[in-house]
Design a protein around this motif. Structure first.
Motif, PDB file in Angstrom:
ATOM      1  N   ARG A  78       0.835  -1.202   0.000  1.00 40.33           N
ATOM      2  CA  ARG A  78       0.000   0.000   0.000  1.00 40.33           C
ATOM      3  C   ARG A  78       0.866   1.246   0.000  1.00 40.33           C
ATOM      4  N   LEU A  79       0.326   2.289  -0.613  1.00 41.31           N
ATOM      5  CA  LEU A  79       1.043   3.567  -0.667  1.00 41.31           C
ATOM      6  C   LEU A  79       0.089   4.671  -0.242  1.00 41.31           C
ATOM      7  N   ARG A  80       0.548   5.517   0.691  1.00 43.02           N
ATOM      8  CA  ARG A  80      -0.249   6.654   1.165  1.00 43.02           C
ATOM      9  C   ARG A  80       0.579   7.919   1.008  1.00 43.02           C
ATOM     10  N   ALA A  81      -0.115   9.038   1.074  1.00 39.44           N
ATOM     11  CA  ALA A  81       0.560  10.334   0.964  1.00 39.44           C
ATOM     12  C   ALA A  81       0.379  11.113   2.256  1.00 39.44           C
ATOM     13  N   MET A  82       1.438  11.763   2.677  1.00 36.64           N
ATOM     14  CA  MET A  82       1.388  12.634   3.850  1.00 36.64           C
ATOM     15  C   MET A  82       1.932  13.992   3.415  1.00 36.64           C
ATOM     16  N   ALA A  83       1.191  15.044   3.712  1.00 36.82           N
ATOM     17  CA  ALA A  83       1.636  16.405   3.394  1.00 36.82           C
ATOM     18  C   ALA A  83       1.762  17.174   4.701  1.00 36.82           C
ATOM     19  N   PHE A  84       2.774  18.022   4.769  1.00 38.12           N
ATOM     20  CA  PHE A  84       2.956  18.851   5.967  1.00 38.12           C
ATOM     21  C   PHE A  84       3.669  20.138   5.596  1.00 38.12           C
ATOM     22  N   ARG A  85       3.479  21.139   6.430  1.00 34.60           N
ATOM     23  CA  ARG A  85       4.098  22.446   6.225  1.00 34.60           C
ATOM     24  C   ARG A  85       4.989  22.741   7.414  1.00 34.60           C
ATOM     25  N   LEU A  86       6.182  23.230   7.144  1.00 37.27           N
ATOM     26  CA  LEU A  86       7.137  23.605   8.184  1.00 37.27           C
ATOM     27  C   LEU A  86       7.410  25.096   8.087  1.00 37.27           C
ATOM     28  N   GLU A  87       7.536  25.729   9.243  1.00 36.75           N
ATOM     29  CA  GLU A  87       7.898  27.148   9.284  1.00 36.75           C
ATOM     30  C   GLU A  87       9.028  27.340  10.273  1.00 36.75           C
ATOM     31  N   LEU A  88       9.942  28.206   9.909  1.00 31.88           N
ATOM     32  CA  LEU A  88      11.107  28.503  10.735  1.00 31.88           C
ATOM     33  C   LEU A  88      10.746  29.605  11.709  1.00 31.88           C
ATOM     34  N   GLY A  89      10.924  29.316  13.014  1.00 32.25           N
ATOM     35  CA  GLY A  89      10.602  30.297  14.046  1.00 32.25           C
ATOM     36  C   GLY A  89      11.723  31.292  14.258  1.00 32.25           C
ATOM     37  N   THR A  90      11.450  32.284  15.080  1.00 28.32           N
ATOM     38  CA  THR A  90      12.463  33.294  15.382  1.00 28.32           C
ATOM     39  C   THR A  90      13.638  32.698  16.149  1.00 28.32           C
ATOM     40  N   ASP A  91      13.409  31.532  16.782  1.00 25.28           N
ATOM     41  CA  ASP A  91      14.477  30.846  17.505  1.00 25.28           C
ATOM     42  C   ASP A  91      15.279  29.907  16.602  1.00 25.28           C
ATOM     43  N   ARG A  92      15.050  29.986  15.269  1.00 27.33           N
ATOM     44  CA  ARG A  92      15.755  29.210  14.250  1.00 27.33           C
ATOM     45  C   ARG A  92      15.442  27.713  14.333  1.00 27.33           C
ATOM     46  N   ARG A  93      14.252  27.365  14.855  1.00 24.27           N
ATOM     47  CA  ARG A  93      13.818  25.970  14.921  1.00 24.27           C
ATOM     48  C   ARG A  93      12.617  25.789  14.014  1.00 24.27           C
ATOM     49  N   TRP A  94      12.591  24.663  13.307  1.00 22.07           N
ATOM     50  CA  TRP A  94      11.481  24.361  12.417  1.00 22.07           C
ATOM     51  C   TRP A  94      10.338  23.770  13.222  1.00 22.07           C
ATOM     52  N   ARG A  95       9.110  24.177  12.855  1.00 22.33           N
ATOM     53  CA  ARG A  95       7.915  23.637  13.496  1.00 22.33           C
ATOM     54  C   ARG A  95       6.875  23.319  12.434  1.00 22.33           C
ATOM     55  N   CYS A  96       6.124  22.272  12.678  1.00 22.88           N
ATOM     56  CA  CYS A  96       5.081  21.842  11.761  1.00 22.88           C
ATOM     57  C   CYS A  96       3.838  22.696  12.008  1.00 22.88           C
ATOM     58  N   THR A  97       3.290  23.294  10.939  1.00 25.18           N
ATOM     59  CA  THR A  97       2.106  24.146  11.086  1.00 25.18           C
ATOM     60  C   THR A  97       0.878  23.545  10.417  1.00 25.18           C
ATOM     61  N   ALA A  98       1.036  22.437   9.681  1.00 24.22           N
ATOM     62  CA  ALA A  98      -0.101  21.752   9.070  1.00 24.22           C
ATOM     63  C   ALA A  98       0.315  20.336   8.725  1.00 24.22           C
ATOM     64  N   VAL A  99      -0.634  19.416   8.830  1.00 22.28           N
ATOM     65  CA  VAL A  99      -0.369  18.022   8.464  1.00 22.28           C
ATOM     66  C   VAL A  99      -1.654  17.401   7.935  1.00 22.28           C
ATOM     67  N   GLU A 100      -1.519  16.638   6.856  1.00 19.24           N
ATOM     68  CA  GLU A 100      -2.648  15.929   6.260  1.00 19.24           C
ATOM     69  C   GLU A 100      -2.172  14.557   5.817  1.00 19.24           C
ATOM     70  N   LEU A 101      -3.103  13.623   5.795  1.00 22.15           N
ATOM     71  CA  LEU A 101      -2.785  12.270   5.354  1.00 22.15           C
ATOM     72  C   LEU A 101      -3.803  11.865   4.303  1.00 22.15           C
ATOM     73  N   GLY A 102      -3.340  11.367   3.186  1.00 19.65           N
ATOM     74  CA  GLY A 102      -4.234  10.929   2.121  1.00 19.65           C
ATOM     75  C   GLY A 102      -3.941   9.498   1.757  1.00 19.65           C
ATOM     76  N   GLY A 103      -4.810   8.932   0.936  1.00 20.31           N
ATOM     77  CA  GLY A 103      -4.610   7.562   0.507  1.00 20.31           C
ATOM     78  C   GLY A 103      -5.876   6.762   0.683  1.00 20.31           C
ATOM     79  N   PRO A 104      -5.765   5.440   0.672  1.00 16.60           N
ATOM     80  CA  PRO A 104      -6.954   4.610   0.770  1.00 16.60           C
ATOM     81  C   PRO A 104      -7.694   4.854   2.072  1.00 16.60           C
ATOM     82  N   ARG A 105      -8.980   5.024   1.949  1.00 17.02           N
ATOM     83  CA  ARG A 105      -9.841   5.215   3.123  1.00 17.02           C
ATOM     84  C   ARG A 105     -10.874   4.111   3.122  1.00 17.02           C
TER      85      ARG A 105
END
Length: 175
Positions: free
Chosen positions: A141-168
Protein backbone atom coordinates in the motif's frame (compact mmCIF):
# COMPACT_ATOMS: atom_id res chain seq x y z
CA UNK A 1 33.56 22.70 57.47
CA UNK A 2 34.93 26.19 57.93
CA UNK A 3 34.44 29.28 55.84
CA UNK A 4 36.80 29.74 52.91
CA UNK A 5 39.23 32.57 52.93
CA UNK A 6 38.29 35.51 50.70
CA UNK A 7 39.25 34.92 47.08
CA UNK A 8 39.66 31.14 47.50
CA UNK A 9 36.08 29.98 47.10
CA UNK A 10 35.88 26.70 45.26
CA UNK A 11 39.59 25.82 45.58
CA UNK A 12 41.21 23.25 47.80
CA UNK A 13 44.61 23.52 49.42
CA UNK A 14 47.23 21.22 47.89
CA UNK A 15 47.58 17.93 49.70
CA UNK A 16 50.60 15.72 49.77
CA UNK A 17 50.31 11.96 49.71
CA UNK A 18 51.61 10.23 52.83
CA UNK A 19 55.20 9.13 52.34
CA UNK A 20 55.61 11.37 49.26
CA UNK A 21 55.73 14.68 51.06
CA UNK A 22 58.21 16.94 49.32
CA UNK A 23 59.27 14.42 46.64
CA UNK A 24 56.70 15.29 43.99
CA UNK A 25 57.62 18.04 41.52
CA UNK A 26 55.59 21.24 41.87
CA UNK A 27 53.95 20.93 38.44
CA UNK A 28 53.36 18.15 35.99
CA UNK A 29 55.75 18.28 33.02
CA UNK A 30 55.93 16.19 29.89
CA UNK A 31 59.60 15.38 29.22
CA UNK A 32 58.83 14.71 25.53
CA UNK A 33 57.61 18.26 24.90
CA UNK A 34 60.30 20.71 23.76
CA UNK A 35 61.17 23.45 26.20
CA UNK A 36 59.04 26.55 25.67
CA UNK A 37 56.32 24.71 23.67
CA UNK A 38 52.80 25.77 24.54
CA UNK A 39 50.86 23.30 26.68
CA UNK A 40 48.45 20.99 24.92
CA UNK A 41 44.80 21.87 24.95
CA UNK A 42 41.84 19.55 25.08
CA UNK A 43 40.45 18.27 21.78
CA UNK A 44 37.56 20.35 20.56
CA UNK A 45 34.36 19.21 18.92
CA UNK A 46 34.80 18.60 15.16
CA UNK A 47 32.51 21.52 14.35
CA UNK A 48 34.84 23.79 16.35
CA UNK A 49 38.13 22.61 14.86
CA UNK A 50 40.09 25.21 12.98
CA UNK A 51 40.23 24.92 9.22
CA UNK A 52 43.45 24.72 7.29
CA UNK A 53 44.28 25.58 3.71
CA UNK A 54 43.25 22.02 2.80
CA UNK A 55 39.85 22.34 4.51
CA UNK A 56 38.56 21.31 7.94
CA UNK A 57 40.64 18.88 9.92
CA UNK A 58 37.57 16.87 10.91
CA UNK A 59 34.62 17.40 8.55
CA UNK A 60 31.26 17.54 10.27
CA UNK A 61 28.73 14.92 9.25
CA UNK A 62 25.89 16.24 7.09
CA UNK A 63 22.84 17.23 9.08
CA UNK A 64 19.50 15.71 8.07
CA UNK A 65 17.08 18.04 6.33
CA UNK A 66 14.10 19.26 8.39
CA UNK A 67 11.75 17.58 5.91
CA UNK A 68 13.38 14.21 6.61
CA UNK A 69 13.25 14.70 10.38
CA UNK A 70 9.62 15.74 10.41
CA UNK A 71 8.51 12.99 8.03
CA UNK A 72 10.05 10.43 10.40
CA UNK A 73 8.57 12.09 13.50
CA UNK A 74 5.09 12.35 12.01
CA UNK A 75 5.23 8.77 10.75
CA UNK A 76 6.24 7.53 14.20
CA UNK A 77 3.19 9.24 15.73
CA UNK A 78 0.74 8.15 13.03
CA UNK A 79 1.93 4.55 13.21
CA UNK A 80 1.63 4.44 17.01
CA UNK A 81 5.36 4.08 17.70
CA UNK A 82 5.48 7.43 19.53
CA UNK A 83 2.82 9.26 21.53
CA UNK A 84 1.18 12.34 20.03
CA UNK A 85 2.44 14.56 22.84
CA UNK A 86 6.01 13.95 21.64
CA UNK A 87 5.20 16.46 18.88
CA UNK A 88 3.93 19.20 21.22
CA UNK A 89 7.04 21.34 21.01
CA UNK A 90 7.42 20.64 17.28
CA UNK A 91 3.99 21.89 16.17
CA UNK A 92 2.18 25.23 16.05
CA UNK A 93 -1.43 26.28 15.76
CA UNK A 94 -4.00 23.69 14.71
CA UNK A 95 -1.34 21.26 13.43
CA UNK A 96 -1.20 19.52 16.83
CA UNK A 97 -5.00 19.13 16.88
CA UNK A 98 -4.97 17.77 13.33
CA UNK A 99 -2.20 15.34 14.23
CA UNK A 100 -4.07 14.25 17.35
CA UNK A 101 -7.24 13.48 15.36
CA UNK A 102 -5.28 11.63 12.66
CA UNK A 103 -3.37 9.55 15.22
CA UNK A 104 -6.55 8.81 17.18
CA UNK A 105 -7.88 6.78 14.25
CA UNK A 106 -4.55 5.00 13.76
CA UNK A 107 -4.47 5.31 9.97
CA UNK A 108 -1.04 3.72 9.61
CA UNK A 109 -1.49 0.99 12.20
CA UNK A 110 -2.52 -2.47 11.22
CA UNK A 111 -1.32 -5.79 9.96
CA UNK A 112 -0.14 -4.64 6.53
CA UNK A 113 3.47 -4.19 7.60
CA UNK A 114 5.65 -1.50 9.11
CA UNK A 115 5.12 1.89 7.45
CA UNK A 116 8.24 3.50 6.00
CA UNK A 117 9.00 6.76 4.25
CA UNK A 118 9.69 5.88 0.61
CA UNK A 119 10.16 9.34 -0.85
CA UNK A 120 10.09 12.99 0.25
CA UNK A 121 9.59 16.06 -1.87
CA UNK A 122 9.22 19.71 -0.97
CA UNK A 123 8.54 23.19 -2.25
CA UNK A 124 9.80 26.45 -0.73
CA UNK A 125 7.07 29.09 -1.24
CA UNK A 126 9.09 31.71 0.67
CA UNK A 127 12.19 31.81 2.84
CA UNK A 128 11.44 30.21 6.20
CA UNK A 129 8.57 28.01 4.94
CA UNK A 130 8.57 24.54 3.42
CA UNK A 131 5.62 22.61 2.04
CA UNK A 132 6.54 18.94 1.95
CA UNK A 133 5.06 15.61 1.00
CA UNK A 134 6.09 12.08 1.80
CA UNK A 135 5.11 8.80 0.20
CA UNK A 136 4.45 6.29 2.95
CA UNK A 137 4.69 2.60 2.08
CA UNK A 138 3.06 -0.12 4.15
CA UNK A 139 3.53 -3.46 2.49
CA UNK A 140 2.08 -3.04 -1.01
CA UNK A 141 0.00 0.00 0.00
CA UNK A 142 1.04 3.57 -0.67
CA UNK A 143 -0.25 6.65 1.16
CA UNK A 144 0.56 10.33 0.96
CA UNK A 145 1.39 12.63 3.85
CA UNK A 146 1.64 16.41 3.39
CA UNK A 147 2.96 18.85 5.97
CA UNK A 148 4.10 22.45 6.23
CA UNK A 149 7.14 23.60 8.18
CA UNK A 150 7.90 27.15 9.28
CA UNK A 151 11.11 28.50 10.74
CA UNK A 152 10.60 30.30 14.05
CA UNK A 153 12.46 33.29 15.38
CA UNK A 154 14.48 30.85 17.50
CA UNK A 155 15.76 29.21 14.25
CA UNK A 156 13.82 25.97 14.92
CA UNK A 157 11.48 24.36 12.42
CA UNK A 158 7.91 23.64 13.50
CA UNK A 159 5.08 21.84 11.76
CA UNK A 160 2.11 24.15 11.09
CA UNK A 161 -0.10 21.75 9.07
CA UNK A 162 -0.37 18.02 8.46
CA UNK A 163 -2.65 15.93 6.26
CA UNK A 164 -2.79 12.27 5.35
CA UNK A 165 -4.23 10.93 2.12
CA UNK A 166 -4.61 7.56 0.51
CA UNK A 167 -6.95 4.61 0.77
CA UNK A 168 -9.84 5.21 3.12
CA UNK A 169 -12.69 3.07 4.23
CA UNK A 170 -15.48 2.76 1.65
CA UNK A 171 -18.23 5.37 1.69
CA UNK A 172 -21.46 4.10 3.23
CA UNK A 173 -24.94 5.55 3.43
CA UNK A 174 -24.51 6.12 7.18
CA UNK A 175 -21.88 8.82 6.57
Amino acid sequence: MGAAAPGTAGTRPPTAAPGNAGTRPPGRRDPRRPAGAPPRTRQTHPAQTPTTARGPQHPTPPQPRPTDLFADRLLAVLSGRRPVHSMLRHTLGSAYDDLFHLAEHGPLRGNHGVPTVRDIGYYVPRPGAIEAFARIGTGDRLRAMAFRLELGTDRRWRCTAVELGGPRRPHTEDD
